[in-house]
Design an enzyme around this catalytic site. Structure first.
Site, PDB file in Angstrom:
ATOM      1  N   GLY A 103       0.788  -1.228   0.000  1.00  0.00           N
ATOM      2  CA  GLY A 103       0.000   0.000   0.000  1.00  0.00           C
ATOM      3  C   GLY A 103       0.820   1.277   0.000  1.00  0.00           C
ATOM      4  N   ASN A 131       1.400   3.118  -6.903  1.00  0.00           N
ATOM      5  CA  ASN A 131       0.164   3.443  -6.198  1.00  0.00           C
ATOM      6  C   ASN A 131      -0.242   4.898  -6.416  1.00  0.00           C
ATOM      7  OD1 ASN A 131      -0.435   0.923  -5.111  1.00  0.00           O
ATOM      8  ND2 ASN A 131       0.950   1.229  -3.390  1.00  0.00           N
ATOM      9  N   HIS A 217      -1.009  -8.622  -8.810  1.00  0.00           N
ATOM     10  CA  HIS A 217       0.178  -9.086  -8.102  1.00  0.00           C
ATOM     11  C   HIS A 217       0.697 -10.384  -8.711  1.00  0.00           C
ATOM     12  CE1 HIS A 217      -1.705  -6.430  -5.085  1.00  0.00           C
ATOM     13  NE2 HIS A 217      -0.445  -6.152  -4.779  1.00  0.00           N
TER      14      HIS A 217
END
Length: 239
Positions: A103, A131, A217
């Site tokens: 994150g 991100n 991922h």
């Protein structure tokens, strides 16, 4: 962390990505645990470096988000650990430290870099920014944050070789934003004389069988390809 699809990415994968962005936000707070994957012959963790544990080996620090942390796979299957195995096989005197955090944005990376860099490193691999791009954050801020991280590494460990991992995002935010995002990594590498990995997920991004069900991922097989991509760039650096 979630990102990096190429121009051939199926529409279904991109749609799934957009949905995930709304429900996960590129890594929830519950997944923000630091992964300390290391090579088989050395068990130095990022916490160990911060605590000042001495090491006779040069340290290669991987600093990134959930791609580096190895979200969804065993720590030993994440690409930094696979790099550690390659180092061991080559008989090189380096230990790998995984400072990936799921994150993480560039702002988050900027806030913790001084704490992480409490001991010198030989090689610093920077994998952040994806991100930011997926959230559509201002690229001027992303650029400034990455530059601040680079400056801190240079200040704390002047002799370190810095390797920057280039990333890409799908074009849902707009072609101009997507193009500028892709280009900022090359710009930073040239400006700061860094070693650039053009695209970390080359040969993996957008390929369903190499990614987990989220389509983002990498699977263990995907991490092996990422490790090979990184090793091609990293191996000539190690002496």
């Amino acid at each position: 962390m979630k990102f990096c699809l190429n121009r051939q990415t199926p529409y279904s994968v991109i749609s799934g990505l957009l949905l995930l962005l709304t429900v996960w936000g590129c890594g929830s707070s519950t997944t923000k645990t630091e992964s300390n994957s290391v090579s088989n012959s050395d068990t130095t963790s990022s916490a160990g470096i911060k605590a000042g544990i001495p090491s006779k080996k040069g340290v290669i620090l991987f600093y990134g988000n959930s791609l580096t942390a190895g979200y969804g796979v065993e720590p030993a299957q994440a690409f930094p650990a696979l790099i550690g195995q390659k180092i061991d096989s080559a008989g090189l005197k380096y230990s790998v430290v995984n400072a990936g955090l799921s994150g993480e944005t560039t702002a988050g990376g900027k806030s913790r870099i001084s704490w992480v860099m409490r001991q010198p490193v030989a090689v610093f691999v920077l994998e952040l920014g994806g991100n930011d791009g997926l959230r559509g954050l201002p690229l001027a801020d992303t650029r400034k944050n990455l530059q601040a991280i680079i400056d801190t590494v240079r200040q704390k460990s002047p002799q370190a070789t810095i390797v920057l991992a280039g990333m890409q995002i799908p074009p849902n935010i707009g072609t101009s934003y997507t193009r500028e995002f892709r280009g900022l990594f090359k710009e930073l590498a040239e400006k700061n004389k860094l070693i650039l990995i053009p695209f970390l997920l080359e040969g993996v991004g957008g390929i369903a069988k190499l990614n987990q069900p989220d389509g983002i991922h990498p699977t263990p097989a995907g991490h092996k390809i990422v490790a090979n991509t990184v090793w091609t760039i990293l191996r000539p650096v190690l002496k």
